[in-house]
Structure formats: C-alpha cells, structure tokens
Design an enzyme around this catalytic site. Sequence first.
Site, PDB file in Angstrom:
ATOM      1  N   ASP A 131      -2.097  -6.715   0.725  1.00 54.52           N
ATOM      2  CA  ASP A 131      -1.082  -6.079   1.390  1.00 54.52           C
ATOM      3  C   ASP A 131      -0.295  -7.164   2.072  1.00 54.52           C
ATOM      4  OD1 ASP A 131       0.060  -4.518   3.557  1.00 54.52           O
ATOM      5  OD2 ASP A 131      -1.003  -2.955   2.732  1.00 54.52           O
ATOM      6  N   HIS A 178       1.238  -3.469  -0.679  1.00 56.22           N
ATOM      7  CA  HIS A 178       1.207  -2.494   0.319  1.00 56.22           C
ATOM      8  C   HIS A 178       1.201  -0.958  -0.431  1.00 56.22           C
ATOM      9  CE1 HIS A 178       1.658  -0.711   4.152  1.00 56.22           C
ATOM     10  NE2 HIS A 178       2.825  -0.121   3.906  1.00 56.22           N
ATOM     11  N   SER A 222      -0.163   3.657   5.097  1.00 56.11           N
ATOM     12  CA  SER A 222       0.829   2.762   6.007  1.00 56.11           C
ATOM     13  C   SER A 222       0.654   3.608   7.238  1.00 56.11           C
ATOM     14  CB  SER A 222       2.259   2.471   5.415  1.00 56.11           C
ATOM     15  OG  SER A 222       2.648   1.551   6.115  1.00 56.11           O
TER      16      SER A 222
END
Length: 554
Positions: free
Chosen positions: A445, A481, A201
């Site tokens: 995601d 994610h 991320s």
Amino acid sequence: MQIRMAALAAVLLTGSAMSCAHAEDFKASCAALAQGFSGSGRIVTAEFVAAGGVQLAPPAPAGVTSPAPDHCLIRGKINERTGIDGKPYAVGYELRLPATWNGKFVFQGGGGVDGVLRPALGLLTGTTPPNALSNGYVAASTDAGHLEEPGPLGPYLFGLDPQARRDKGYSSIPPVAAAARAASEKLYGNAPRRSYFAGCSNGGRQAMAVTQRFPELFDGVIAGAPAYRVPLAGIDVIAQEQALLAIAPPGHDGKADVGSALTDEDLKLVADGVTEACDGADGAKDGMVQDVMACRFDAAVLACKDGQNAQCLSPPKLKAVKLMFDGSRNAMGGLIYARWPYDPGLAAPGWRAWKLGTPKASPPNARNLTLIPGGVAYDFMSPPQTPDDLVSWVRNFDLDRDTPKVMKGADGFDAGMEYEAATSTDLDAFKSKGGKMLFYHGVADPIFSALDTIDYVDQLKTKYADADGFARLFLVPGMNHCGGGPATDQFDLLSALDQWVEGKAAAPEAIRATARRAPDVPWPGRTRDLCAFPKVVTYKGSGSLEDAANFECR
C-alpha cells in the site's frame, strides 16, 4: 394492500421468486417511499430499477458497471443547512433495496475526502464480486455531508466549515444508517436483523470509527487499509514528496518532474532486491513475500559503487527510497507516522500513481501531491490553511513547525486527530454486544502503511486477551491501495464476516484469494489463502505454486 405486502415480505425474506403480482406490489411500495419515512429527510429519488449493470463512480471509466438485481433506488438529503462559509450543505445518501432481500444491511464506506455519492452496491474495492446488493443485502452510501466543488481545490473546500468536518469524520453515518433501517422496515415490514459496515481507505477508517463511537449500530465491520491516522500519514507523505521534489529532474516547463524522480527501472531494481532477499522465507520462490515481519531488506545494498551508474541507486535516490520506507522523523528523531514494509508490489502502477505519478506530467499528477496535501491544509489543520499552489506549499511545509497544527483545535474547528482519526482501542461496548471486526491491508500500500494497521491490532491484543475472538487481520502481499498490484487481491470478506457473526462459522483463520487477470499480475488465476495475522501462508513442499491447496497457514 397491507395483507399483500405482508405476504410479499415473507416471500422476500425467504428469497423465493416473486410472482408478477408481488413484483407489482414491490414497485408500488418502492414508489411510495417518495413520500418519506422516519429520518428520510428530503427524498430526491424513489424508483424501481430493473436488473442490470450499474455504472460505477469515477475514477471508473464510462461503461464499467457492477451487476444489480431488481431493486428500489432511494436518494435523499438529511440535515440540509447553510454552512459558516455561506454554502449549502446536507448529508446526501443513497439506498438500494433488493426485490429479494436476505434480511440484512451493508453500509458502504466512502473514500478519499468523500463529497461523492457513490452507487450503494455494498461493493468493496479489491474483493470478489458479486456485490452485497446482488447477494440480497440492502446497501447504503453517503457523500459524508458535502459535495465536491469545481476546480482543483474543490474536493477540500468543505474543510472550511466545522460541521462539514464532523460529518465527514463520523457524524454523517448514524442518520444514514437510521434511514436505511426505516426504509427497510417500511418496504419489507421488517428492520434488518443484521447490519454491517464495510469500507477501504477512508471507508476503512469509518469502519473503525463506528466501533468506537457508535458501537450499537453494526454487528460487524470490515476495515480495509484503514486511514485511521490519516493526518499523520498525510504529513509523512508530504515529507516523502519533499524528498522526491528535491531529486526530480526539471520538466519541459522548468518545474520539477516528480514522475521522473524514480524511474520504472529504479523501482524494479528495488522490487527485485526485495524479492531476492525475502521471497523464500515462506518456503516458495514464487515472487510473493508472504512473511512480512521476517523481511529484513535494506535498500543500501543497491547503492552505486565507485564508477557504477546503472543497476544501482545514486545517493540522492537511495536517500529518498529509504525515507519512504523508514518513515519521516521530526527534529528530535521521533517517528511521525509509521515505518513501511518492503514488498515487490512497489514496482506496480498503483504504487507509482500515488507516490510519483506519470513521468513528464505537468503539473505533477502523483496522488500524494494532488489529494493528500489539500486534505492536510484545508481539512486537517485547525484553523484551516488555504494555499492556492499545493506543490509550493508542500515544499515549504516544516515538519516541526507545522505538524502540531493538525493536532490543536482553534476557532471552532475540531482538531484533525480528533475528527479524522479512529485510534481508540476502547471497544468494550462493541465487543460486549458480540461485534466482529475484519481488517485487511495490502503490504505494498503506497498511502497507508500495513505496519500501522498491524500496530493497532497489536494494541487490541494488549488490551484484550481474547482479541482474536472478535478482531482478525489479513495482510495481502503485493497489493497496492485497496487493490491492484502483483497480488491475490480478489476475496470475499463479507461472507466470512456474516458467517462469523451469525455463529455459523468460527473466527476465520484463512480467506481464499485469487489473482486478477491484469497487466500488473504475472500469474493470473493463482490462488492463495490469506492467513489471519501473524500466521504466514507457507508452502508444503510439493505441488503447483499456483494452487492454494499446496500451502497452509503456519
């Protein structure tokens, strides 16, 4: 003492067991780091920690730990200062140096808007334990130059200080890396012979940023679900939330119940449609869509027909779903961020948590309403905007009027795309030193599109004919994610990177992955190989669908 520490260093570097005397020397040398070392700043903690579990940072609940060996724990603060907002700032960092060292170092990337000093374990979300520290690496982490303040807007207030923006974007990494090297040299008598950066991320964006801005610092990086165009991704998220707010039923307080805008039944309907349309392209009907680029699902096939009001999508819901996957566009029809791949993992809890949140929650708790808009307003816009009510701010955001405000610097604030993004493909210096990059991205995601990461890797291949020789991408079907979802999301990229950098193995063509045991995984223990993109893992035609041995990369 110097002779004994030299002997200790030799023992540590070979990974041999320590004698009691050497263990005492290690404890004493660890405590001595409290006096500081080159670039250490102000030392807050320097203590020996016996082997055991280390509590993970929130949102991990109390009692959730990761294993750690005997090690030296250092916490410090670098570049302490007062910001233009009158508040104290510093680059906080944590180092963990194992008693038995392999001679290497991992910088653990951050996440979200940072502001949290996470345990330096070299732990990558979505990857196989044990962590890097347990494998003998020195590990470092940083709060990226700020601390979260109390209150709902506390995570974003650092954006009111230009230097804090730069620290969060990239400039906090070199001093912490330098401190880790200096601490290693003082404790072991040697600096690390290999240095890696690994994150997902925002940590994935940081991994990309260091290859572009600081190519001399690391021998290899792992960039997971990289937020390398997060200002534009944030704007796309705002457009998606506007669409969901428009169709959300009123909650008990009369306000929009975003969590109920799409029901679990709606999401399962779409997921089942994707599975039906795209699952078999890899030769196996196994609930996983491996051939991402071949999937041509169109949600319009789920539109309600005249008189139908169940097992279909109403026109408003269909419009919202299509926006989420087709991507938002400006008034001229230009794509603002990226398209999104359809994947069955959209029905998983991790997808809902970002896009929709909990039904009947008041205020709405979708992370795309609680995390992303605050980042866009306070941290990406130049100068920053400071709304008190983020939901109202999202409703009133204008894609054409407000998008340019994250592009243009003003009043001393760096432009959002300049300080936060990591979009450059100029990797000449990183490539020439032999640097290696591994990307990974969950196809389901919900916050950063896997297609956007594919686009960056494609740009590298356009620029460098031999890009496959230093950069590889691995897609993870079903994964949300950084982890979670109906996916084989447990894998070890650090070992693959280290072997590649050390020249002990060729560029990885496949990474073995295993499915977790969790409620959102219908086939726990299943194994698959993650193939270097654009290759696709394909069923050989016989054998158990649960065993990676019956599949190959084609």
